[in-house]
Design a protein around this motif. Structure first.
Motif, PDB file in Angstrom:
ATOM      1  N   GLY A 309       0.758  -1.374  -0.080  1.00 37.59           N
ATOM      2  CA  GLY A 309      -0.012  -0.083   0.098  1.00 37.59           C
ATOM      3  C   GLY A 309       0.989   1.251  -0.065  1.00 37.59           C
ATOM      4  O   GLY A 309       0.665   2.332  -0.480  1.00 37.59           O
ATOM      5  N   GLY A 310       1.862   1.242   0.571  1.00 38.07           N
ATOM      6  CA  GLY A 310       3.036   2.293   0.679  1.00 38.07           C
ATOM      7  C   GLY A 310       3.524   2.647  -0.785  1.00 38.07           C
ATOM      8  O   GLY A 310       3.649   3.891  -1.066  1.00 38.07           O
ATOM      9  N   TYR A 311       3.595   1.621  -1.511  1.00 38.81           N
ATOM     10  CA  TYR A 311       4.190   1.917  -2.882  1.00 38.81           C
ATOM     11  C   TYR A 311       2.980   2.533  -3.849  1.00 38.81           C
ATOM     12  O   TYR A 311       3.284   3.480  -4.562  1.00 38.81           O
ATOM     13  CB  TYR A 311       4.423   0.584  -3.562  1.00 38.81           C
ATOM     14  N   ILE A 312       1.852   2.282  -3.396  1.00 34.32           N
ATOM     15  CA  ILE A 312       0.741   2.746  -4.144  1.00 34.32           C
ATOM     16  C   ILE A 312       0.599   4.352  -3.731  1.00 34.32           C
ATOM     17  O   ILE A 312       0.483   5.189  -4.752  1.00 34.32           O
ATOM     18  CB  ILE A 312      -0.655   2.038  -3.914  1.00 34.32           C
ATOM     19  N   LEU A 313       0.845   4.751  -2.408  1.00 35.00           N
ATOM     20  CA  LEU A 313       0.639   6.117  -2.179  1.00 35.00           C
ATOM     21  C   LEU A 313       1.896   6.638  -2.447  1.00 35.00           C
ATOM     22  O   LEU A 313       1.601   8.007  -3.051  1.00 35.00           O
ATOM     23  CB  LEU A 313       0.723   6.189  -0.590  1.00 35.00           C
ATOM     24  N   VAL A 314       3.216   6.099  -2.697  1.00 32.67           N
ATOM     25  CA  VAL A 314       4.175   6.912  -3.148  1.00 32.67           C
ATOM     26  C   VAL A 314       4.129   7.083  -4.776  1.00 32.67           C
ATOM     27  O   VAL A 314       4.194   8.258  -5.172  1.00 32.67           O
ATOM     28  CB  VAL A 314       5.487   6.107  -3.094  1.00 32.67           C
ATOM     29  N   GLY A 315       3.603   6.239  -5.462  1.00 28.27           N
ATOM     30  CA  GLY A 315       3.089   6.470  -6.963  1.00 28.27           C
ATOM     31  C   GLY A 315       1.942   7.672  -7.076  1.00 28.27           C
ATOM     32  O   GLY A 315       2.215   8.526  -7.966  1.00 28.27           O
TER      33      GLY A 315
END
Length: 618
Positions: A309-315
């Motif tokens: 989920g952190g990767y999605i937020l960063v993107g």
């Protein structure tokens, strides 16, 4: 033939009631009905969304016929993208329902809530009116809360519901505040009209709602409890699908409101989005560290969902084509990989009745197909070619490196390396570890259970090889959100600049060739022989107890010792907060519900005096 969103939702609500009634007669037949309905819902959305878009209509509802200026549902590429993914995960996981329904206490209610939650999910993504959005959001929360409650622990459902309610309360404030400002309930119209302090407030409230569903730091406490305790067929839906509701809500804030802060930029990113990128990075790091030390395979995968989920937020935070496309593609590939991994663990749980890694070992000898499903899934989750997880992370890396976001890039790298460590733990201990005596008579899962596992495994491969097919769907959403689409040539993806190119099919071919050469060497030049498990000794003594060879306890002990003192900080904060709320509740109960009449009388008199004094001062 035309298909309207409202007709589809109403049909699913009716079918949920039908499923309940059928389940009262035969819960096994009711569970089979959930599979049929889930597959039909996905088929209708996928066909109407990507094969024949013209048949998908937003016919006027009763509310729209009374108030012509009010819209309820809107067909967008963003809605189609998310709905297809979630209904697909529902359809795949539903194949497991008939095999686990006997373990569910309230079988008819389980089947009813399963179908009802699909109706809510579809409505949430297509809703253009924030009141309707909130109602359907609550429908999803309540129906899925009952599904979580039917697992191992009831307190997991309480935690899930509590954090979901935090998001719901935030949405209520958004509804009334935006209506006060714009005198409208239209989502896109209201978001585009925000500016200044109003934009900041709505931005924060929407992200609270998004973080509470996504399970991102610091609203992540519910995630391992709910995922670990939920019924085995529902865990893939929770991790692969429902947490993506948080990603969907986050898009409203990070992309549709974010330009309000363009007057203050940090590394070419609005300062507010930069803060969210850091929180996403913390989600990656904390999720990775907690997953490494988890002994329960489902809890481990739950923390993996937090990290991804952190990767999605960063993107989404970086407001750049490659980053947004990477975030959207990660929504897709993580949904597929996570669902496959959870289904593999569910298959093991059905045969062994446990998901504890320390209680399992050597499952590969009895369940080789399940092993391959899990292996392919974790390769994608770790971002290793030739799986889809590599493509999505590569796109996000491209943007982060070229924007000079060093701290975020370090977190992304840490998450990729760490994800290989924690997903390797069940692989090495649960599947490849020593075969324990009590599991020598296990069998592979039934053929029907293997169907969704096989489909998901193939998709994990296809999203990493024939990537351009899937990225064309992502490009539709990227353009709709106001960004330039990715440049795709045949099967080649262009990166940040002209010299940065990626050919997933060629990369997969090289990878396959290497595996083939390694296999030939293994076959042609055998240098090993198969020996019995007990043909070994240690310290000059033979081992007579097979359990002594099981090495999963303290698997990463040297790494865990580095941070074990700090792992409970966030949870302790929430526990302290809950105690204060309980104390406040006891105080209110004592004041207003005390048996002593004089205490209540005194409090009423003091309240009246305070009101009178306030009037005098004003």
């Amino acid at each position: 033939m035309e298909v309207s969103i409202q007709t589809l939702i109403i049909s699913l609500v009716v079918l949920s009631i039908v499923t309940y009634l059928v389940s009262r007669l035969s819960y096994k037949l009711g569970s089979i009905l959930t599979t049929i309905i889930s597959f039909l819902a996905f088929s209708v959305i996928a066909y109407a969304g990507y094969v024949e878009p013209s048949i998908l209509q937003q016919n006027a509802t009763l509310l729209e016929s009374i108030y012509p200026n009010i819209s309820v549902f809107e067909i967008t590429d963003l809605a189609i993208f998310f709905t297809v993914i979630l209904t697909f995960i529902y359809a795949m996981a539903s194949f497991f329902n008939p095999y686990f329904i006997e373990t569910i206490k309230y079988k008819h209610a389980y089947n009813f809530a399963w179908v009802l939650s699909i109706a809510g999910v579809i409505g949430v993504f297509f809703a253009s009116n924030i009141l309707v959005f909130f109602f359907l959001f609550e429908l999803v929360v309540w129906s899925t809360m009952f599904l979580v409650q039917m697992g191992k622990k009831k307190d997991a459902a309480i935690s899930y519901f509590g954090f979901s309610m935090a998001g719901s309360v935030a949405l209520i404030f958004v509804i009334f505040y935006m209506h006060q400002l714009t005198d409208s309930f239209e989502i896109n119209e209201n978001l585009s009209a925000l500016s200044g302090g109003s934009a900041i407030l709505v931005y924060i409230l929407l992200l609270i709602a998004g973080f509470s569903k996504l399970g991102a730091f610091p609203l992540n406490i519910w995630l391992p409890k709910a995922h670990g305790s939920a019924p085995h067929p529902f865990s893939p839906v929770l991790s692969g699908g429902l947490v993506k509701l948080g990603a969907f809500v986050s898009i409203f804030a990070l992309i549709k409101i974010a330009p309000f802060s363009t007057n203050v930029m940090v590394m070419e990113i609005p300062w507010a989005n930069w803060v969210i990128a850091l929180l996403g990075s913390l989600s990656i790091i904390f999720g990775t560290l907690m997953a490494i030390r988890s002994d329960d395979a489902k809890v481990l995968l739950a923390y993996s969902s937090m990290s991804n989920g952190g990767y999605i937020l960063v993107g989404f935070s970086m407001l750049e084509s490659h980053a947004v496309a990477g975030g959207l593609y990660h929504v897709l590939v993580h949904a597929i990989a996570s669902a496959a991994a959870f289904l593999a663990i569910a298959a093991v749980a059905r045969q062994t009745h446990t998901t504890k890694i320390s209680e399992l070992g050597g499952i590969i000898h009895k369940m080789p197909f399940t092993y391959m499903v899990y292996l392919i899934a974790i390769i994608s989750m770790a971002g290793i070619p030739p799986m889809g997880g590599f493509i999505s992370k590569w796109l996000i890396y491209q943007a982060a490196i070229n924007k000079g976001m060093i701290l975020v890039t370090v977190a992304l790298t840490f998450g990729s390396i760490g994800s290989f460590l924690y997903v390797f733990r069940p692989l090495a201990a649960l599947f490849l570890g020593q075969e324990l005596p009590q599991y020598k008579h296990l069998k592979e899962v039934p053929f029907i259970m293997g169907i969704p596992m096989a489909i998901l495994s193939v998709l994990n491969l296809l999203t990493g090889t024939f990537t351009t097919f899937f990225l064309t769907k992502v490009n539709l959403v990227v353009e709709e959100l106001g960004f330039d689409p990715l440049l795709i040539h045949s099967n080649t993806i262009q990166g940040w600049n002209e010299n940065s190119m990626l050919n997933p099919l060629l990369m997969a071919g090289v990878f396959a060739f290497g595996v083939f050469i390694a296999f030939l060497i293994f076959v042609i030049f055998p240098k090993s022989k198969k020996v019995g498990l007990m043909d070994t000794y240690t310290a000059g003594n033979f081992i007579y107890t097979e359990q002594l060879l099981h090495y999963t306890q303290e698997f990463y002990a040297p790494i865990e010792r580095l941070y074990e003192k700090y792992i409970d900080i966030t949870e302790n904060i929430y526990k302290a907060l809950s105690l204060k709320v309980k104390e406040l509740g006891r105080a209110i109960k004592y004041i207003f519900f005390n048996k002593l009449l004089e205490v209540f009388t005194i409090m009423v008199i003091l309240l009246m005096i305070w009101l009178l004094l306030s009037e005098v001062v004003l």
